[in-house]
Design a protein around this motif. Structure first.
Motif, PDB file in Angstrom:
ATOM      1  N   ILE A 115       0.960  -1.103   0.135  1.00  0.00           N
ATOM      2  CA  ILE A 115      -0.054  -0.136   0.027  1.00  0.00           C
ATOM      3  C   ILE A 115       0.985   1.274   0.003  1.00  0.00           C
ATOM      4  N   GLU A 116       1.750   1.232   0.705  1.00  0.00           N
ATOM      5  CA  GLU A 116       2.703   2.448   0.849  1.00  0.00           C
ATOM      6  C   GLU A 116       3.675   2.638  -0.643  1.00  0.00           C
ATOM      7  N   LYS A 117       3.845   1.600  -1.154  1.00  0.00           N
ATOM      8  CA  LYS A 117       4.544   1.686  -2.493  1.00  0.00           C
ATOM      9  C   LYS A 117       3.613   2.351  -3.531  1.00  0.00           C
ATOM     10  N   LYS A 118       2.521   1.939  -3.473  1.00  0.00           N
ATOM     11  CA  LYS A 118       1.518   2.461  -4.313  1.00  0.00           C
ATOM     12  C   LYS A 118       1.053   3.784  -3.997  1.00  0.00           C
ATOM     13  N   SER A 119       1.168   4.309  -2.806  1.00  0.00           N
ATOM     14  CA  SER A 119       0.570   5.620  -2.434  1.00  0.00           C
ATOM     15  C   SER A 119       1.932   6.373  -2.401  1.00  0.00           C
ATOM     16  N   ARG A 120       3.162   5.871  -2.373  1.00  0.00           N
ATOM     17  CA  ARG A 120       4.220   6.869  -2.202  1.00  0.00           C
ATOM     18  C   ARG A 120       4.314   7.569  -1.125  1.00  0.00           C
ATOM     19  N   LYS A 121       3.564   7.147  -0.134  1.00  0.00           N
ATOM     20  CA  LYS A 121       3.376   7.974   1.327  1.00  0.00           C
ATOM     21  C   LYS A 121       3.491   6.942   2.505  1.00  0.00           C
ATOM     22  N   LYS A 122       3.818   7.272   3.639  1.00  0.00           N
ATOM     23  CA  LYS A 122       3.832   6.677   4.791  1.00  0.00           C
ATOM     24  C   LYS A 122       2.472   6.599   5.218  1.00  0.00           C
ATOM     25  N   ILE A 123       1.818   5.511   5.569  1.00  0.00           N
ATOM     26  CA  ILE A 123       0.373   5.396   6.130  1.00  0.00           C
ATOM     27  C   ILE A 123       0.482   5.142   7.753  1.00  0.00           C
ATOM     28  N   ASN A 124      -0.290   5.859   8.306  1.00  0.00           N
ATOM     29  CA  ASN A 124      -0.290   5.655   9.751  1.00  0.00           C
ATOM     30  C   ASN A 124      -1.973   5.554  10.082  1.00  0.00           C
ATOM     31  N   LEU A 125      -2.373   4.491  10.800  1.00  0.00           N
ATOM     32  CA  LEU A 125      -3.700   4.432  11.073  1.00  0.00           C
ATOM     33  C   LEU A 125      -3.395   4.974  12.541  1.00  0.00           C
ATOM     34  N   LYS A 126      -3.738   6.350  12.873  1.00  0.00           N
ATOM     35  CA  LYS A 126      -3.496   6.781  13.982  1.00  0.00           C
ATOM     36  C   LYS A 126      -4.461   6.625  15.184  1.00  0.00           C
ATOM     37  N   LYS A 127      -5.730   6.485  14.898  1.00  0.00           N
ATOM     38  CA  LYS A 127      -6.670   6.380  15.893  1.00  0.00           C
ATOM     39  C   LYS A 127      -7.877   5.478  15.466  1.00  0.00           C
ATOM     40  N   ILE A 128      -8.474   4.419  16.178  1.00  0.00           N
ATOM     41  CA  ILE A 128      -9.565   3.726  15.926  1.00  0.00           C
ATOM     42  C   ILE A 128     -10.743   4.052  17.000  1.00  0.00           C
ATOM     43  N   VAL A 129     -11.804   4.560  16.570  1.00  0.00           N
ATOM     44  CA  VAL A 129     -13.054   4.728  17.646  1.00  0.00           C
ATOM     45  C   VAL A 129     -14.091   3.989  17.312  1.00  0.00           C
ATOM     46  N   ASP A 130     -14.689   3.241  18.431  1.00  0.00           N
ATOM     47  CA  ASP A 130     -15.666   2.460  18.577  1.00  0.00           C
ATOM     48  C   ASP A 130     -16.260   2.803  19.960  1.00  0.00           C
ATOM     49  N   LEU A 131     -17.831   2.331  20.191  1.00  0.00           N
ATOM     50  CA  LEU A 131     -18.100   2.315  21.407  1.00  0.00           C
ATOM     51  C   LEU A 131     -17.790   1.064  22.393  1.00  0.00           C
ATOM     52  N   ASP A 132     -17.264   0.034  21.460  1.00  0.00           N
ATOM     53  CA  ASP A 132     -16.594  -1.288  22.285  1.00  0.00           C
ATOM     54  C   ASP A 132     -15.320  -1.168  21.546  1.00  0.00           C
ATOM     55  N   ILE A 133     -14.308  -0.919  22.614  1.00  0.00           N
ATOM     56  CA  ILE A 133     -13.013  -1.282  22.517  1.00  0.00           C
ATOM     57  C   ILE A 133     -12.199  -2.392  23.046  1.00  0.00           C
ATOM     58  N   SER A 134     -13.210  -3.064  23.681  1.00  0.00           N
ATOM     59  CA  SER A 134     -12.661  -4.343  24.446  1.00  0.00           C
ATOM     60  C   SER A 134     -12.869  -5.668  24.038  1.00  0.00           C
ATOM     61  N   THR A 135     -13.756  -5.936  23.093  1.00  0.00           N
ATOM     62  CA  THR A 135     -14.273  -7.262  22.546  1.00  0.00           C
ATOM     63  C   THR A 135     -12.818  -7.742  21.570  1.00  0.00           C
ATOM     64  N   PRO A 136     -12.605  -8.745  21.490  1.00  0.00           N
ATOM     65  CA  PRO A 136     -11.369  -9.079  20.443  1.00  0.00           C
ATOM     66  C   PRO A 136     -11.851  -8.944  19.062  1.00  0.00           C
ATOM     67  N   ARG A 137     -10.918  -8.726  18.310  1.00  0.00           N
ATOM     68  CA  ARG A 137     -11.423  -8.320  16.599  1.00  0.00           C
ATOM     69  C   ARG A 137     -10.754  -9.385  15.684  1.00  0.00           C
ATOM     70  N   VAL A 161      -4.029  -4.808  17.958  1.00  0.00           N
ATOM     71  CA  VAL A 161      -4.091  -3.101  17.770  1.00  0.00           C
ATOM     72  C   VAL A 161      -3.241  -2.864  19.098  1.00  0.00           C
ATOM     73  N   ASP A 162      -2.429  -1.800  18.746  1.00  0.00           N
ATOM     74  CA  ASP A 162      -1.902  -0.853  19.972  1.00  0.00           C
ATOM     75  C   ASP A 162      -3.231  -0.421  20.741  1.00  0.00           C
ATOM     76  N   PRO A 163      -3.085  -0.533  21.961  1.00  0.00           N
ATOM     77  CA  PRO A 163      -4.154   0.078  22.855  1.00  0.00           C
ATOM     78  C   PRO A 163      -4.500   1.319  22.692  1.00  0.00           C
ATOM     79  N   GLU A 164      -3.018   2.178  22.655  1.00  0.00           N
ATOM     80  CA  GLU A 164      -2.876   3.666  22.557  1.00  0.00           C
ATOM     81  C   GLU A 164      -3.769   4.215  21.398  1.00  0.00           C
ATOM     82  N   LYS A 165      -4.144   3.211  20.295  1.00  0.00           N
ATOM     83  CA  LYS A 165      -4.802   3.874  19.141  1.00  0.00           C
ATOM     84  C   LYS A 165      -6.158   3.631  19.404  1.00  0.00           C
ATOM     85  N   LEU A 166      -6.767   2.970  20.347  1.00  0.00           N
ATOM     86  CA  LEU A 166      -8.264   2.917  20.466  1.00  0.00           C
ATOM     87  C   LEU A 166      -8.727   3.862  21.349  1.00  0.00           C
ATOM     88  N   SER A 167      -9.935   4.339  21.079  1.00  0.00           N
ATOM     89  CA  SER A 167     -10.688   5.379  21.742  1.00  0.00           C
ATOM     90  C   SER A 167     -12.254   5.174  21.585  1.00  0.00           C
TER      91      SER A 167
END
Length: 430
Positions: A31-53, A57-63
């Protein structure tokens, strides 16, 4: 996107959201080769951040706080995957007004609030991309929007609801009735517990609205065109048309030009077995497009599911990164119902199912009423399927107007020998 890093915020960590995270982790180098950019999924938001998916995922990214995405000036692209109308509309509009690009799979929201959303994107000079909203992982909207841009589109026919298509496929292949297949589909997770949206045609209608916008530059609200589901289809309808005529039944979304008018409609349709759409089975989707220059084009693939839909979502992100100034051709569109051809004025061949007592003169009376309304019969078949007093009658007509057909069937249903309300299915003729 002010530097070499693109920051993405994901709202909704459900089935599709977890697919997005999985693909980003698995295929980030590509994906980064095709975009020629560094891709950073910085934050993930959901009402439920405890159920395994099923993905780390780094817990610091969850909110659980959506403002951690919407108020973050460093986030360039917001992916909305919570679905529904509210609060999704509020989140999308706030993101656009904050100067953030948006990717969504929310066909219901776009179909209902097209002008408001597109206007906000244009006013803030950002993009709203929605490839995943129709056809899941099938590359469909961008090809329609770009690769076929030189064409005057003549017609779009779509099998674009996997649940309905799965049910009709199982009914066709195994001779089962609607209710038993529906229960099986729910047990296997192919259908929601409340299937009204799928089997009554509303999901197909919302997707057809978006196809109509991109194909014809016309915005039509669902309440202004005919939408009909598949609950009344019986094994007898399927068997007769398949064995006697070589037709299969599909729930079809149709948008096409006829007589300088636009037809937009959703309903069960009889399709010849040799047509490409007839081979779209199970949970797969297929869209058949005809352009004046390119001719017929068929697009086929998985119309739902975590990974296929997530594939389209990430594809939209890459398109935004690589083409941030690209605009949707038609922009905001005000609806003009007067440009639509009413379903009553549509002309088609029809299959009719009646159930009548086997008395002398019944067929003569039926044929007489059809003739009174300018409807001629191509074929008729009368088959006794059980020991009951009533016998199914299957009629195929030549082309007639829908208004005449409905009027005729209303009179036929009043005959004393008719024991069930008549049913009809339109026949696809290109």
């Amino acid at each position: 996107m002010k530097n070499d890093t693109v920051n993405i915020g994901l709202i909704g960590f459900g089935t599709i959201g977890s697919g997005v995270v999985t693909i980003l982790k698995q295929n980030m180098d590509l994906i980064e080769k095709k975009s020629r950019k560094k891709i950073n999924l910085k934050k993930i938001v959901d009402l439920d951040i405890s159920t395994p998916r099923g993905v780390d995922v780094d817990p610091e990214k969850l909110s659980t706080n959506v403002d951690d995405i919407l108020e973050d000036e460093d986030i360039d692209i917001v992916i909305e995957l919570i679905g529904g109308y509210l609060p999704a509309l509020d989140f999308i509009l706030k993101a656009l007004n904050k100067g953030k690009h948006v990717v969504t799979a929310n066909k219901a929201l776009l179909a209902k609030h097209w002008d408001e959303i597109i206007s906000a994107a244009e006013e803030n000079q950002v993009k709203i991309s929605f490839e995943a909203s129709v056809g899941g992982g099938i590359p469909l909207l961008q090809p329609l929007n770009e690769s076929l841009a030189a064409n005057n589109i003549q017609s779009i026919y779509g099998i674009i609801n996997g649940t309905a298509n799965y049910i009709l496929t199982k009914m066709t292949q195994e001779g089962l009735n609607f209710d038993s297949v529906l229960n099986e589909a729910q047990d296997k997770g192919y259908a929601e517990q409340d299937t009204t949206f799928d089997v009554e045609g509303h999901d197909t209608a919302q997707k057809l609205i978006l196809l109509t916008i991109l194909g014809f530059g016309k915005y039509v609200k669902e309440e202004n065109f005919h939408v009909e589901g598949i609950r009344n289809i019986t094994p007898e309808d399927i068997i007769f048309n398949l064995e006697e005529r070589g037709y299969v039944i599909k729930l079809l979304g149709i948008s096409r030009k006829t007589d300088n008018e636009l037809e937009v409609r959703v309903h069960p349709t009889l399709i010849p077995q040799d047509h490409l759409l007839a081979s779209v089975n199970g949970v797969f989707n297929g869209v058949y497009i005809e352009g004046d220059a390119v001719g017929p084009v068929m697009m086929y693939g998985q119309g739902a599911g975590s990974m296929p839909t997530a594939s389209a979502v990430i594809g939209d992100c890459l398109d935004i990164i690589n083409n941030p100034q690209k605009e949707i051709p038609f922009g905001p569109l005000k609806e003009n119902p007067a440009s639509l051809k009413s379903i009553e004025n549509v002309k088609s061949k029809y299959y009719i199912r009646l159930k009548a007592l086997d008395h002398p003169g019944v067929l003569h009376s039926i044929a007489g009423i059809l003739s009174d309304f300018n409807i001629s019969i191509e074929s008729v078949s009368q088959k006794k399927l059980d020991d009951g007093p009533a016998v199914p009658i299957f009629i195929v007509t030549h082309k007639a107007s829908e208004n005449d057909l409905r009027s005729a069937l209303k009179k036929i249903d009043e005959l004393k020998d008719i024991k069930e309300k008549s049913m009809f299915i339109r026949i696809l003729e290109e």
